[in-house]
Write an enzyme that holds these catalytic residues in place. Structure first.
Site, short mmCIF file in Angstrom:
data_model
loop_
_atom_site.label_atom_id
_atom_site.label_comp_id
_atom_site.label_asym_id
_atom_site.label_seq_id
_atom_site.Cartn_x
_atom_site.Cartn_y
_atom_site.Cartn_z
N ASP A 156 0.94 -1.17 0.02
CA ASP A 156 -0.08 -0.23 0.00
C ASP A 156 1.05 1.39 -0.09
OD1 ASP A 156 -2.75 -1.49 0.32
OD2 ASP A 156 -1.99 -2.00 2.25
N GLY A 157 2.08 1.34 0.82
CA GLY A 157 2.67 2.05 0.93
C GLY A 157 3.23 2.79 -0.40
N HIS A 266 1.81 -4.39 12.07
CA HIS A 266 2.59 -3.84 11.19
C HIS A 266 4.13 -3.82 11.56
CE1 HIS A 266 4.13 -1.10 8.27
NE2 HIS A 266 4.75 -0.41 9.22
N GLU A 413 11.51 13.21 -12.50
CA GLU A 413 13.19 13.01 -12.15
C GLU A 413 13.65 11.97 -11.28
OE1 GLU A 413 11.32 15.81 -11.62
OE2 GLU A 413 11.91 17.20 -13.44
C1 LIG Z 1 9.08 6.71 1.88
C2 LIG Z 1 8.93 6.18 3.17
N1 LIG Z 1 7.87 6.87 3.98
C3 LIG Z 1 7.67 6.38 5.18
C4 LIG Z 1 8.16 5.02 5.48
C5 LIG Z 1 7.87 4.46 6.99
N2 LIG Z 1 7.07 3.28 6.65
C6 LIG Z 1 7.22 1.97 6.63
S1 LIG Z 1 6.20 0.77 6.47
C7 LIG Z 1 4.97 2.21 6.15
C8 LIG Z 1 3.61 1.74 5.93
C9 LIG Z 1 3.56 0.89 4.81
O1 LIG Z 1 2.23 0.27 4.78
P1 LIG Z 1 1.96 -0.82 3.58
O2 LIG Z 1 2.94 -0.62 2.56
O3 LIG Z 1 0.53 -0.95 3.43
O4 LIG Z 1 2.86 -2.16 4.57
P2 LIG Z 1 2.20 -3.14 5.63
O5 LIG Z 1 1.62 -2.28 6.72
O6 LIG Z 1 0.87 -3.65 4.81
O7 LIG Z 1 2.96 -4.13 5.88
C10 LIG Z 1 5.61 3.30 6.69
C11 LIG Z 1 4.66 4.56 6.38
C12 LIG Z 1 9.16 4.23 4.70
N3 LIG Z 1 9.45 3.13 4.77
N4 LIG Z 1 9.25 4.86 3.38
MG LIG Z 2 -0.50 -2.65 3.77
#
Ligand SMILES: Cc1ncc(C[n+]2csc(CCOP(=O)(O)OP(=O)(O)O)c2C)c(N)n1
Ligand SMILES: [Mg+2]
Length: 673
Positions: A156-157, A266, A413
């Protein structure tokens, strides 16, 4: 014969246990996502991913790029099943000197294709690798490259990160049907459920971009297989498999109730009884969670045998091609060795008093002719950043046509930088990419990753100073040089300056800078070029000295009363000022320092001979004064730099108004006496 689904589910549970156990032992890490994604990665590695277990760097392998680095425990656990990590190493997750680092770091021998952690970049590295595979297929004719599949894993991120738009656009416009991306859509992220922050229809979004989109239950083996089979048949476009996954699949709380779909899994260990209940629920032994089930061992032993046969077939095809094309085969081996290419720089003829961006075009033109595995890119500025020097000798990539070597990235970029890094990670190609220096700000996160991964991408940044004044202050770099020079000071894990930064002072220094960039196979290189014309350095200048990072410019006086120091076009301003000072009888030395980082690697004696302590010094920079502070100590002189944002005006007016003139050099230096 297909593997029994029960065994595949058992293997996925094994991955879940190992991932949760390593996080539990480390007392930090991310179990939830890893547990949800285990089914997909297990099917991929046990039935689809083609690689050579005995030759992990095999050029023709499929590649797996992980975007969410926090899901490292999933990848390490998977690679434990394939024998690339030991159970002991899994138990050492995140510890000092352990190969199971907090977020995975580039380690091809261990099956890790990229460093990941900053969300979004990882899947665009995969897109770059897919471009490289297409390019190598077209350029060499080696059939192996057309058979490679590049798999990306995004969460998701990564979907939320802006770079996903750039990646989706590029992968589609270039028709990357060798790219299969799995989206672990578990509806949960770090601090909230995803519906709090996104409500778009992701499938429709990617379809609108032109991707093939397949929607499945991401924890269902049969559906995962069907999706991968379908994806491999898609032609002319990339495929996105959206897998609805269950965050923390199989996890139980301390009271035995479900711990699935919970943000709490998480980024923290399941904890105590919750962990023990979870391991038991998944069929493991809570007292000995670091174990591989016998049927899972057998599954992967059998996959090794299958891979041996598949790889033998592929390598036979490669050999047949190599036997028929011995010259190309030798060349290809050279490209993958990572050695610097042989370049005849005498073919580069520079015009007098040229801008360094235009001098760079002359170099790029020669490189296009002499380095057949070089790819040059621009973020829609090729005629301004002068990467068109390269483009004029080739053609740009198009869907279905990778016979050229230029990558038009569009105005993106960060996407461009990550694509170029992915190309380099694929291996076999040398990427360079250009834009205006001020927009390096849009690329910083990628530059940092390139520096960490030690990827030798060449970043070409033109319009290096306020002298783009007609465009206004938005386009005038001021603090950017100081920022990138910080990366010269930051060492990589091999103890080298993590980025080589070069800002040449005239056209001929530009050729030397490009030669250093091409010879640098160990780190990224940043090349800073002027928009405006620059007077040549004095006749007789020894340009070979550029390789020392800083040197005494020809025509300097012995036993100087004052040393004038700069990089880039300010050197010529100092030269003009030196003339006025000499007319007064002062003895003046002019020092050009295209790379302070390189200069500081020279012997102390050499550094001292160029910039002896105790002699008055004057520095001039179009950047912040701090840019030169390492070369001009406050106790020995002053630095003329820009202390504010730039202003709108033609550059010659700005030079006058801001004091970048011979007369001001003369006046400022006289204040030192
Ligand atoms: C550019 C960036 N911003 C913020 C983070 C901090 N961060 C790590 S995981 C996460 C949430 C990610 O959610 P998701 O991708 O859905 O992973 P899940 O919780 O499903 O494992 C965040 C905000 C990061 N690693 N990279
Ligand atoms: Mg997720």
């Amino acid at each position: 014969m297909a593997n029994p689904i029960s065994v595949l589910n058992h293997a996925a549970d094994n991955i879940r246990i190992l991932a949760a156990a390593s996080v539990e032992k480390a007392k930090s890490g991310h179990p939830g996502g890893a547990m949800g994604g285990a089914d997909f990665i297990n099917v991929l590695y046990s039935e689809y991913l083609t690689y050579d277990p005995k030759d992990p760097a095999w050029a023709g392998r499929d590649r797996f790029f992980l975007d969410p680095g926090h899901m490292a425990p999933m990848l390490y656990s998977q690679l434990c099943l394939t024998g690339k990590f030991s159970l002991e190493e899994l138990a050492n997750l995140r510890q000092w000197d352990s190969p199971t680092t907090g977020h995975p770091e580039l380690n091809v021998a261990r099956g890790i294709e990229n460093t990941s952690g900053p969300l979004g970049q990882g899947h665009v590295l995969a897109i770059g690798a897919a471009i490289a595979a297409k390019f190598l297929a077209a350029r060499t004719g080696n059939p192996t490259f057309a058979k490679e599949t590049i798999y990306a894993y995004i969460s998701d991120g990564g979907i939320e990160e802006e770079i996903s738009q750039g990646g989706a656009r590029i992968a589609s416009v270039l028709g990357l049907d060798n790219l299969v991306m799995f989206y672990d859509s578990n509806d949960i992220q770090l601090s909230t459920a995803t519906d709090v922050v996104m409500n778009e229809d992701t499938a429709a979004k990617y379809r609108a971009f032109g991707w093939e989109v397949i929607e499945i239950d991401g924890n269902d083996v049969t559906q995962i297989r069907a999706a991968l089979d379908a994806a491999k048949k898609v032609q002319g476009k990339p495929t996105l498999i959206i897998g609805k996954c269950i965050m923390g699949k199989g996890a139980l709380k301390a009271d035995g109730s479900s711990f699935e779909r919970d943000c709490k899994t998480h980024g923290a260990p399941l904890g105590g009884d919750a962990f023990r209940n979870t391991v038991a629920n998944l069929g493991g032994d809570p007292d000995q969670p670091f174990a591989i089930f016998d049927d899972v061992k057998a599954l992967y032993a059998q996959r090794d045998e299958e891979l041996a046969a598949i790889v033998a077939g592929r390598k036979a095809e490669e050999k047949a091609w190599a036997d028929a094309n011995p010259d190309k085969a030798a060349q290809l081996a050279d490209w993958f060795s990572g050695k610097a290419p042989q370049i005849d720089w005498s073919k580069v003829v520079q015009k007098d008093n040229d801008s360094t961006r235009s001098a760079s075009a002359a170099c790029l033109s020669a490189l296009a002719e002499q380095v057949p595995n070089m790819i040059c890119a621009s973020a829609d500025l090729s005629n301004s950043d002068k990467t068109d020097g390269f483009l004029k000798k080739t053609t740009a990539f198009k869907s279905g046509d990778f016979s050229g070597a230029f990558f038009q990235a569009g105005v993106a970029e960060l996407t461009m930088a990550c694509c170029c890094m992915g190309m380099a990670l694929h291996g076999g190609v040398i990427p360079a990419c250009g834009t205006f220096f001020v927009f390096s700000d849009y690329m910083k996160p990628a530059v940092r990753m390139a520096a960490l991964m030690e990827i030798p991408v060449k970043f070409v940044w033109t319009h290096d100073a306020f002298r783009v004044g007609e465009d206004g202050p938005t386009h005038e770099p001021v603090e950017q040089e100081a920022q990138i020079r910080l990366m010269e000071k930051l060492k990589n894990h091999h103890g080298k300056n993590s980025v080589l930064v070069l800002r040449p002072a005239d056209a001929k220094e530009t050729t030397e800078a490009w030669a250093l960039a091409m010879a640098n196979t160990a780190t990224p290189t940043a090349l800073l070029f002027s928009r405006q014309n620059i007077a040549n350095l004095p006749e007789g200048n020894d340009y070979s000295q550029v390789a020392r990072g800083g040197y005494i410019v020809a025509g300097s006086d012995p036993d100087p009363d004052v040393i004038l120091v700069a990089s880039g076009s300010e050197v010529s301003t100092l030269e003009a000022g030196a003339k006025l000072l000499r007319a007064d009888g002062k003895k003046v030395r002019v020092v050009s320092v295209p790379s302070e980082g390189l200069f500081r690697q020279q012997s102390p004696e050499y550094q001292q001979s160029v910039l002896p302590a105790g002699v008055k010094k004057f520095g001039m920079t179009a950047g912040l004064p701090v840019t030169l502070q390492g070369l001009v100590p406050a106790s020995e002189g002053t630095i003329w730099g820009l202390e504010s944002f730039g202003f709108s005006a033609p550059y010659k007016v700005l030079d006058e108004k801001l004091g970048y003139t011979a007369q001001n050099v003369y006046e400022q230096v006289n204040k030192l006496f």
